[in-house]
Design an enzyme around this catalytic site. Structure first.
Site, PDB file in Angstrom:
ATOM      1  N   ASP A 207      -5.244   2.593  17.044  1.00 16.67           N
ATOM      2  CA  ASP A 207      -4.514   3.785  17.500  1.00 16.67           C
ATOM      3  C   ASP A 207      -5.360   4.449  18.600  1.00 16.67           C
ATOM      4  O   ASP A 207      -5.356   3.997  19.731  1.00 16.67           O
ATOM      5  CB  ASP A 207      -4.261   4.688  16.293  1.00 16.67           C
TER       6      ASP A 207
ATOM      7  N   ASP B 298      -6.212  -2.745  10.312  1.00 14.43           N
ATOM      8  CA  ASP B 298      -4.755  -2.721  10.253  1.00 14.43           C
ATOM      9  C   ASP B 298      -4.143  -2.348  11.592  1.00 14.43           C
ATOM     10  O   ASP B 298      -3.231  -2.997  12.079  1.00 14.43           O
ATOM     11  CB  ASP B 298      -4.268  -1.762   9.139  1.00 14.43           C
TER      12      ASP B 298
ATOM     13  N   ARG C 142       1.236   1.600   0.855  1.00 14.60           N
ATOM     14  CA  ARG C 142       0.453   0.415   1.228  1.00 14.60           C
ATOM     15  C   ARG C 142       1.063  -0.863   0.658  1.00 14.60           C
ATOM     16  O   ARG C 142       0.910  -1.939   1.224  1.00 14.60           O
ATOM     17  CB  ARG C 142      -0.991   0.534   0.715  1.00 14.60           C
TER      18      ARG C 142
ATOM     19  N   ASP D 183      -0.930   3.223   5.226  1.00 12.85           N
ATOM     20  CA  ASP D 183      -0.544   4.306   4.317  1.00 12.85           C
ATOM     21  C   ASP D 183      -0.151   5.563   5.064  1.00 12.85           C
ATOM     22  O   ASP D 183      -0.500   5.773   6.230  1.00 12.85           O
ATOM     23  CB  ASP D 183      -1.721   4.669   3.404  1.00 12.85           C
TER      24      ASP D 183
ATOM     25  N   PHE E  61       4.548   6.598  13.773  1.00 15.10           N
ATOM     26  CA  PHE E  61       3.739   6.454  12.565  1.00 15.10           C
ATOM     27  C   PHE E  61       4.381   5.419  11.647  1.00 15.10           C
ATOM     28  O   PHE E  61       5.527   5.568  11.236  1.00 15.10           O
ATOM     29  CB  PHE E  61       3.571   7.796  11.843  1.00 15.10           C
ATOM     30  N   VAL E  62       3.628   4.378  11.363  1.00 17.25           N
ATOM     31  CA  VAL E  62       4.180   3.277  10.561  1.00 17.25           C
ATOM     32  C   VAL E  62       3.446   3.159   9.232  1.00 17.25           C
ATOM     33  O   VAL E  62       2.276   3.548   9.116  1.00 17.25           O
ATOM     34  CB  VAL E  62       4.096   1.939  11.328  1.00 17.25           C
TER      35      VAL E  62
ATOM     36  N   GLY F 294      -6.932  -0.173   4.775  1.00 21.48           N
ATOM     37  CA  GLY F 294      -5.714  -0.553   5.477  1.00 21.48           C
ATOM     38  C   GLY F 294      -5.576  -2.035   5.767  1.00 21.48           C
ATOM     39  O   GLY F 294      -4.469  -2.553   5.859  1.00 21.48           O
TER      40      GLY F 294
END
Ligand code: IMP
Ligand code: MG
Length: 180
Positions: A102, A99, A164, A158, A151-152, A43
């Protein structure tokens, strides 16, 4: 691919402007010490490539590949290190790049593992951090953007290994007809 998105959150120019600021901050901070960057695959790849080219310091680059099982068939929070050769971190100043922050479980586990190997310092840099209560508290020293709990995808992030290569970051449409 763009049809699967609900909206764009950060376009390319916005991301690049923020990377200029983050790189300047990191460059200032590590001006007098040798930096080792550890990028978490996959990521952080695009973020890492764009960020590091803005940091005019001598640095070393290593990558880590982990698999996370968050509430799947394995016990929640277990992180399996896929890479055989663990980066040499002893006595080094480590900047860990990922990346997105969370739940925090992944970066907390990586940070713990790195600290067992006696680095001189460890700092965490993420492009995105979700504004949520984390399952594992992780302090991120550098954060590109704070985002809501959505959710991005894109710019390295991804959904099932897709998206990606989008040059921007967008929110995935909840019920899009994307293939699985
Ligand atoms: P954490 O351990 O829950 O902090 O999860 C970190 C990893 O989950 C990230 O490195 C991403 O690969 C993935 N992830 C979490 N949220 C998102 C998202 O919104 N889009 C894409 N990947 C995500
Ligand atoms: Mg992922």
């Amino acid at each position: 691919m763009q049809d699967d998105l609900d909206r764009i959150l950060f376009d390319e120019a916005t991301i690049h402007r923020r990377l200029d600021e983050m790189a300047a901050q990191i460059t200032d901070c590590y001006r007098n010490c040798e930096l080792t960057v550890i990028a978490v695959l996959n990521g952080s790849l695009i973020f890492m490539a764009d960020l590091l080219r803005r940091i005019p310091l001598p640095l070393k680059l290593d990558c880590l590949s982990v698999a996370s099982y968050h509430g799947g068939t394995k016990s929640a929070g277990e992180v399996v290190f896929r890479q055989v050769a663990f980066p040499d971190v002893q006595d080094r100043h480590i900047l860990l790049l990922d990346d997105i922050l969370d739940s925090g479980l992944t970066l907390a586990a990586i940070r713990r593992k790195l600290e067992e190997a006696n680095p001189r310092s460890v700092r965490v840099c993420v492009l995105l951090a979700k504004k949520i209560d984390r399952e594992a508290p992780v302090h991120a020293d550098y954060v590109g953007f704070e985002i809501e709990n959505e959710f991005v995808v894109g710019y390295g992030l991804d959904y099932r290994e897709r998206y990606r290569n989008l040059p921007f970051i967008g929110v995935l449409r909840p019920n899009s007809s994307r293939p699985v």
